[in-house]
Scaffold this motif. Sequence first.
Motif, PDB file in Angstrom:
ATOM      1  N   VAL A 266       0.852  -1.200   0.000  1.00  0.00           N
ATOM      2  CA  VAL A 266       0.000   0.000   0.000  1.00  0.00           C
ATOM      3  C   VAL A 266       0.885   1.246   0.000  1.00  0.00           C
ATOM      4  O   VAL A 266       2.054   1.196   0.388  1.00  0.00           O
ATOM      5  CB  VAL A 266      -0.941   0.023   1.224  1.00  0.00           C
ATOM      6  CG1 VAL A 266      -1.822  -1.212   1.220  1.00  0.00           C
ATOM      7  CG2 VAL A 266      -0.147   0.127   2.527  1.00  0.00           C
TER       8      VAL A 266
ATOM      9  N   THR B  35      -5.279   0.485   3.556  1.00  0.00           N
ATOM     10  CA  THR B  35      -5.152   1.098   2.235  1.00  0.00           C
ATOM     11  C   THR B  35      -4.013   2.100   2.132  1.00  0.00           C
ATOM     12  O   THR B  35      -3.579   2.431   1.029  1.00  0.00           O
ATOM     13  CB  THR B  35      -6.462   1.805   1.840  1.00  0.00           C
ATOM     14  OG1 THR B  35      -6.792   2.783   2.840  1.00  0.00           O
ATOM     15  CG2 THR B  35      -7.599   0.800   1.714  1.00  0.00           C
ATOM     16  N   GLU B  36      -3.507   2.597   3.271  1.00  0.00           N
ATOM     17  CA  GLU B  36      -2.430   3.591   3.207  1.00  0.00           C
ATOM     18  C   GLU B  36      -1.730   3.703   4.558  1.00  0.00           C
ATOM     19  O   GLU B  36      -2.362   3.619   5.613  1.00  0.00           O
ATOM     20  CB  GLU B  36      -2.981   4.962   2.811  1.00  0.00           C
ATOM     21  CG  GLU B  36      -1.907   6.025   2.598  1.00  0.00           C
ATOM     22  CD  GLU B  36      -2.480   7.365   2.175  1.00  0.00           C
ATOM     23  OE1 GLU B  36      -1.696   8.303   1.951  1.00  0.00           O
ATOM     24  OE2 GLU B  36      -3.725   7.474   2.075  1.00  0.00           O
TER      25      GLU B  36
END
Length: 530
Positions: free
Chosen positions: A330, A414-415
């Motif tokens: 990610v 996701t990040e």
Amino acid sequence: MLDNDLKGQLKAYLERLQRPVAIVASVDDGDSSKEMLELLEDIRAQSSLISVEVRRDDAERKPSFALTSPGQDIQLRFAGLPMGHEFTSLVLALLQVGGHPSKAAPELLEQVRGLDGEFRFETYYSLSCQNCPDVVQALNLAAVLNPNISHVAIDGALFQDEVEARQVMSVPSIFLNGELFDQGRMSLEQIVAKLDTGAAQREAAKIATKDAFDVLVVGGGPAGAAAAVYAARKGIRTGVAAERFGGQVLDTMAIENFISVPHTEGPKLAAQLEQHVREYDVDVMNLQKATALVPAGADGLVEVKLESGASLKSKTVVLSTGARWRQMGVPGEDQYRNKGVAYCPHCDGPLFKGKRVAVIGGGNSGVEAAIDLAGIVSHVTLFEFDSKLRADEVLQRKLRSLANVRIITSAQTTEVLGDGQKVTGLVYRDRVGGDSHRVELEGIFVQIGLLPNTEWLKGTVELSPRGEIVVDDRGQTSVPGVFAAGDCTTVPYKQIVIAMGEGSKAALAAFDHLIRTSAPAPTPVEAHAA
């Protein structure tokens, strides 16, 4: 400080001293200094060749102590109490400062002695880190061998101000002349190769002159070591090309399911594997990364190309390249690796004392990591992609009993967020509702399984959809004369004991292949009789 059993063992080791060892302690009035002095007094009492001098007004870190010997230019220091995994480092340092010779290869020792320049090394370690002793011991030995090299081993948990100022978020962290040199496990061979820029080219030239092997093992983990031993015992020409001998075992903390050995640790087992291999006539080529495999041509030899530009040829090859930690893949993960993104809770956990961290993964590794970290950090949030944890029920019960742990399932990271210097949080998506959420924290420990080290084989050897080398019940791959074993293959259950068995089987299969392919063709009379 030391119990009677440990004192007795230490006394026996210190009988090997060949010259005096002077310990110079730098202390203040703190409790840690008192503990250190107690330790040093226990050490002094075990040998008449050891002396201890106490200083309170010098400019050195406190508590710390230097080891030297009269008439020798040795600059070696421990800052903190080197107990836990580092007690072995202390004993080795005492012996080496006291003139006891190292067991390292003579050519490597000469290479260290020949390094020219000024090398001021500082290594930050944690007492629970199984990767740190290799670095500490390597640089201590270098400081004993070469007066141009100094080394200070620093307990990061005891010198938090330095850790914060230098933004040390992963151990071991090695600084050279005030600048970050490297992070993670390194052997003396690897350190010297990085300092001696011509070493790789010289080794490549040396490799290029080697004759073809009967069996070439690529990889030095449990499968590779077993394959090398079994091949060498057949009396055939055997070589091992390994990026780092020991493989992923080096990163394993406790091993309690290796049959007949109730408990051991990864680095210890890795050292024993290499020692066993070297007892046979095996050409071990360390720090060699394979980049391509060329199937046998008209000469009947398989070629393995190396990152150095050299290549090796062999009648048969056993691929045992193992696996590595799987990454999240990610945004932000690469940028903040070793700056808050970590993969070893045992090593790096102490650096996050009192902080908020996340664990990614709800299998046994992830839940065990969360349990361990909960005793160090202020809060742990465990994120699991699936709708439920996959760890053993006994581990889940323990995890759920901890007050400072939160479990979030159906969560897709996701990040990774950061301020340019270190991790500040992460973003995850709720896989049920679809909403995204931001969590503020200082550390992320990734525990989501393994990825086989087989990218270099794509298009040459048949791989499974997961990237594993497809093998039959004899370890044979899709390429004649090429066998494979261990965590890089389709064999289920990635365990050390299974890898060793598979490595042994692959070597025996390679030997059988050699016998069958080298047998002379039948004479006309034999063919007629058949």
